[in-house]
Design a protein around this motif. Structure first.
Motif, PDB file in Angstrom:
ATOM      1  N   ILE A 167       6.596  33.184 -26.911  1.00  0.00           N
ATOM      2  CA  ILE A 167       5.894  32.244 -26.031  1.00  0.00           C
ATOM      3  C   ILE A 167       4.429  32.104 -26.442  1.00  0.00           C
ATOM      4  O   ILE A 167       3.885  30.995 -26.568  1.00  0.00           O
ATOM      5  N   ALA A 168       3.776  33.247 -26.656  1.00  0.00           N
ATOM      6  CA  ALA A 168       2.352  33.211 -27.006  1.00  0.00           C
ATOM      7  C   ALA A 168       2.117  32.526 -28.345  1.00  0.00           C
ATOM      8  O   ALA A 168       1.209  31.686 -28.487  1.00  0.00           O
ATOM      9  N   PHE A 169       2.936  32.860 -29.339  1.00  0.00           N
ATOM     10  CA  PHE A 169       2.759  32.248 -30.649  1.00  0.00           C
ATOM     11  C   PHE A 169       3.078  30.760 -30.623  1.00  0.00           C
ATOM     12  O   PHE A 169       2.441  29.962 -31.319  1.00  0.00           O
ATOM     13  N   THR A 170       4.092  30.370 -29.808  1.00  0.00           N
ATOM     14  CA  THR A 170       4.420  28.940 -29.714  1.00  0.00           C
ATOM     15  C   THR A 170       3.277  28.156 -29.087  1.00  0.00           C
ATOM     16  O   THR A 170       2.876  27.095 -29.588  1.00  0.00           O
ATOM     17  N   VAL A 171       2.731  28.694 -27.990  1.00  0.00           N
ATOM     18  CA  VAL A 171       1.593  28.027 -27.354  1.00  0.00           C
ATOM     19  C   VAL A 171       0.399  27.982 -28.305  1.00  0.00           C
ATOM     20  O   VAL A 171      -0.282  26.951 -28.437  1.00  0.00           O
ATOM     21  N   ALA A 172       0.143  29.107 -28.974  1.00  0.00           N
ATOM     22  CA  ALA A 172      -0.981  29.149 -29.908  1.00  0.00           C
ATOM     23  C   ALA A 172      -0.770  28.178 -31.063  1.00  0.00           C
ATOM     24  O   ALA A 172      -1.713  27.504 -31.511  1.00  0.00           O
ATOM     25  N   LEU A 173       0.483  28.075 -31.549  1.00  0.00           N
ATOM     26  CA  LEU A 173       0.774  27.160 -32.645  1.00  0.00           C
ATOM     27  C   LEU A 173       0.563  25.712 -32.227  1.00  0.00           C
ATOM     28  O   LEU A 173      -0.050  24.919 -32.954  1.00  0.00           O
ATOM     29  N   LEU A 174       1.070  25.351 -31.036  1.00  0.00           N
ATOM     30  CA  LEU A 174       0.886  23.986 -30.542  1.00  0.00           C
ATOM     31  C   LEU A 174      -0.595  23.672 -30.352  1.00  0.00           C
ATOM     32  O   LEU A 174      -1.073  22.592 -30.730  1.00  0.00           O
ATOM     33  N   ALA A 175      -1.317  24.628 -29.740  1.00  0.00           N
ATOM     34  CA  ALA A 175      -2.747  24.408 -29.527  1.00  0.00           C
ATOM     35  C   ALA A 175      -3.484  24.276 -30.863  1.00  0.00           C
ATOM     36  O   ALA A 175      -4.391  23.443 -31.015  1.00  0.00           O
ATOM     37  N   LEU A 176      -3.081  25.107 -31.832  1.00  0.00           N
ATOM     38  CA  LEU A 176      -3.741  25.067 -33.134  1.00  0.00           C
ATOM     39  C   LEU A 176      -3.503  23.727 -33.821  1.00  0.00           C
ATOM     40  O   LEU A 176      -4.424  23.133 -34.398  1.00  0.00           O
ATOM     41  N   VAL A 177      -2.265  23.217 -33.756  1.00  0.00           N
ATOM     42  CA  VAL A 177      -1.948  21.935 -34.396  1.00  0.00           C
ATOM     43  C   VAL A 177      -2.677  20.795 -33.694  1.00  0.00           C
ATOM     44  O   VAL A 177      -3.283  19.931 -34.334  1.00  0.00           O
ATOM     45  N   VAL A 178      -2.639  20.789 -32.353  1.00  0.00           N
ATOM     46  CA  VAL A 178      -3.263  19.691 -31.604  1.00  0.00           C
ATOM     47  C   VAL A 178      -4.780  19.690 -31.789  1.00  0.00           C
ATOM     48  O   VAL A 178      -5.385  18.680 -32.176  1.00  0.00           O
ATOM     49  N   PHE A 179      -5.409  20.839 -31.499  1.00  0.00           N
ATOM     50  CA  PHE A 179      -6.860  20.893 -31.623  1.00  0.00           C
ATOM     51  C   PHE A 179      -7.311  20.830 -33.087  1.00  0.00           C
ATOM     52  O   PHE A 179      -8.371  20.293 -33.383  1.00  0.00           O
ATOM     53  N   GLY A 180      -6.480  21.372 -33.983  1.00  0.00           N
ATOM     54  CA  GLY A 180      -6.797  21.244 -35.403  1.00  0.00           C
ATOM     55  C   GLY A 180      -6.775  19.796 -35.853  1.00  0.00           C
ATOM     56  O   GLY A 180      -7.617  19.366 -36.649  1.00  0.00           O
ATOM     57  N   ARG A 181      -5.795  19.035 -35.321  1.00  0.00           N
ATOM     58  CA  ARG A 181      -5.741  17.605 -35.659  1.00  0.00           C
ATOM     59  C   ARG A 181      -6.971  16.876 -35.138  1.00  0.00           C
ATOM     60  O   ARG A 181      -7.537  16.015 -35.832  1.00  0.00           O
ATOM     61  N   ILE A 182      -7.420  17.236 -33.941  1.00  0.00           N
ATOM     62  CA  ILE A 182      -8.617  16.599 -33.386  1.00  0.00           C
ATOM     63  C   ILE A 182      -9.849  16.934 -34.232  1.00  0.00           C
ATOM     64  O   ILE A 182     -10.664  16.056 -34.575  1.00  0.00           O
ATOM     65  N   LEU A 183      -9.991  18.226 -34.569  1.00  0.00           N
ATOM     66  CA  LEU A 183     -11.140  18.630 -35.380  1.00  0.00           C
ATOM     67  C   LEU A 183     -11.092  18.002 -36.766  1.00  0.00           C
ATOM     68  O   LEU A 183     -12.126  17.581 -37.301  1.00  0.00           O
ATOM     69  N   LEU A 184      -9.898  17.952 -37.349  1.00  0.00           N
ATOM     70  CA  LEU A 184      -9.768  17.329 -38.662  1.00  0.00           C
ATOM     71  C   LEU A 184     -10.083  15.836 -38.602  1.00  0.00           C
ATOM     72  O   LEU A 184     -10.692  15.279 -39.525  1.00  0.00           O
ATOM     73  N   ARG A 185      -9.668  15.195 -37.521  1.00  0.00           N
ATOM     74  CA  ARG A 185      -9.971  13.769 -37.384  1.00  0.00           C
ATOM     75  C   ARG A 185     -11.472  13.548 -37.321  1.00  0.00           C
ATOM     76  O   ARG A 185     -12.010  12.621 -37.933  1.00  0.00           O
ATOM     77  N   ARG A 186     -12.162  14.433 -36.562  1.00  0.00           N
ATOM     78  CA  ARG A 186     -13.622  14.319 -36.511  1.00  0.00           C
ATOM     79  C   ARG A 186     -14.241  14.618 -37.877  1.00  0.00           C
ATOM     80  O   ARG A 186     -15.184  13.954 -38.307  1.00  0.00           O
TER      81      ARG A 186
END
Length: 477
Positions: A167-186
């Motif tokens: 559960i923790a790794f799945t949430v962390a993975l989703l958060a990492l992909v989503v926020f990573g995509r936002i940071l990469l877009r910026r």
């Protein structure tokens, strides 16, 4: 979906999405490695803790077994204890004993302990009870104590740990992909801006003669690499802009050149045609009239010939042909200047000339015919564009690197607005193109091209009341 289709789909994704997916895959691998290592460590740790607990319990149970023959009480609920008599490789369970119906694992460990030295542990599955961890120790020679602890709590703990990790790794993975995509877009926003700028340039009409590129990638940020790319991108745009400006100027010059050449050639051609038409009339058959018209025809033809010769010479100098129009030879520049001055005095007695060519020779490798042409042109311009009585001077100056010839007059000077174009082809300060004040407008253009072909320079110094043309040639004998 087939592998080629997946590959094509991946390649069509934007760079930020691909980087985010790549970051997610790397994170997934890292989480898997961390989770597996943590689970293995925790399982091993709990197993050692249980074995240590069994050892402590058996220290008490061994005294009880030695005193009473069997263990009368169990330390924890669900634990089992058995005392075996071992001899000749067989193990007999002492009764009474608190053991499950399935005692095969207990008996096997007791037999193994009889044939070995030191305490032994093993893991076995008890029918109807689940997995147990067994530990066998010797009470007295020939008597072995076997204690069993259930592993259900360890398994439950491990399942809970694995569940929490997933559960923790799945949430962390989703958060990492989503926020990573936002940071990469910026972070990639400056690159997107440069892409939009490139699209804007692509939609710009570069075929216009005065085309310019007002677009620039001026948004800041993105890190040193993006700044370096932005600087290179803007430098490229500046270079393209300068090239377009040069092209536009060249096109404008070409149009002016064609218009001026057409104008200059049209006038003598019209004269030739007019005088030729006169021969159709009787008056033209009178010898005096015929000779006068023929003289005018020859004069116009000669003027066209001079114009075409100048154009041909300029074309050959511009083309930088291997067979250069120059014929270089060692020559005394001072003597050449004196010859030009003598010819000027004879042709223009109304313009007093002063000459300062030094006392000694000035040997130089040059084309005497062409340099004489330059000097004659400069001196003639000084006479044509000034009133009679205006003084003209020629000065020869010698330095370590160049030989300098200055042709100056005390005329009205050249307007500042005309300084930048005075050496242009067909350009005349007299906008009315009056031939009383000049020729075709090619003289200074030819002079500068000839001097440049010699590796020198021809520049203008003018102010009200004084005009000077400075000819400099490198000292290469």
């Amino acid at each position: 979906m087939s592998r080629p289709r997946l590959r094509d789909t991946y390649r069509r994704l934007r760079l930020g999405t691909r980087l985010a997916l790549g970051l997610g895959v790397l994170s997934l691998v890292a989480f898997a490695v961390v989770g597996t290592s943590l689970t293995a460590y925790m399982r091993d740790y709990l197993g050692h803790q249980q074995v240590a607990q069994l050892k402590l319990v058996q220290n008490v149970q061994a005294k009880d077994a030695a005193q009473h023959g069997t263990v009368k009480r169990q330390p924890y609920y669900g634990w089992y204890t058995a005392v075996y008599d071992v001899s000749d490789g067989t193990a007999a369970l002492r009764r009474p004993a608190d053991v499950p119906d399935d005692t095969a694992g207990f008996t096997a460990l007791a037999q193994a302990r009889a044939d070995a030295t030191g305490d032994m542990t093993s893991t076995t599955y008890v029918d109807g009870k689940g997995a147990y961890r067994l530990r066998a120790c010797e009470v007295v020679p020939g008597v072995v104590l076997v204690s069993a602890a259930p592993m259900a709590e360890i398994e439950d703990t491990m399942e809970q740990l694995i569940t929490v990790q997933v559960i923790a790794f799945t949430v962390a993975l989703l958060a990492l992909v989503v926020f990573g995509r936002i940071l990469l877009r910026r972070g990639l926003k400056p690159l997107s801006d440069m892409a939009h700028t490139a699209h804007g340039i692509a939609s710009h009409d570069l075929s216009e003669s005065a085309a310019r590129l007002p677009l620039r990638a001026d948004r800041a940020g993105g890190g040193p690499e993006v700044e370096e790319l932005r600087t290179a991108f803007n430098t490229m745009l500046e270079h393209i802009d300068d090239s377009l400006a040069v092209r536009a100027e060249a096109e404008q010059r070409l149009r002016l050149f064609v218009a001026d050449a057409s104008h200059e050639l049209r006038t003598p051609l019209m004269s030739v045609r007019g005088y030729a038409d006169l021969f159709q009339y009787a008056a033209a058959n009178v010898p005096e009239e015929r000779d006068r018209h023929l003289a005018r025809l020859r004069s116009e033809a000669a003027r066209m010939g001079v114009l075409l010769d100048d154009l041909l010479l300029l074309a050959r100098l511009d083309a930088a042909e291997v067979d250069t129009p120059l014929r270089l030879e060692p020559y005394d520049l001072a003597d050449l200047v004196r010859q030009a001055a003598d010819a000027f005095r004879a042709a223009h007695p109304g313009h007093p000339l002063t000459l300062d060519a030094g006392s000694g020779p000035l040997p130089l490798s040059l084309d005497p015919v062409r340099i004489r042409q330059v000097l004659d042109n400069l001196l003639t311009n000084a006479a044509v564009h000034t009133t009679e009585g205006t003084s003209v001077s020629v000065t020869v100056d010698v330095t370590a690197e160049v030989l300098r010839v200055v042709v100056a007059d005390t005329g009205p000077g050249i307007p500042v607005a005309d300084h930048g174009r005075i050496f242009d082809r067909f350009y005349r300060v007299d906008k009315a193109r009056s031939r009383d004040n000049g020729g075709s407008g090619l003289g200074l253009a030819v002079a500068r091209s000839l001097v440049t072909a010699h590796g020198g320079t021809l520049t203008l110094r003018s102010q009200p009341g004084a005009t000077a043309f400075v000819l400099e040639l490198p000292r290469v004998e």
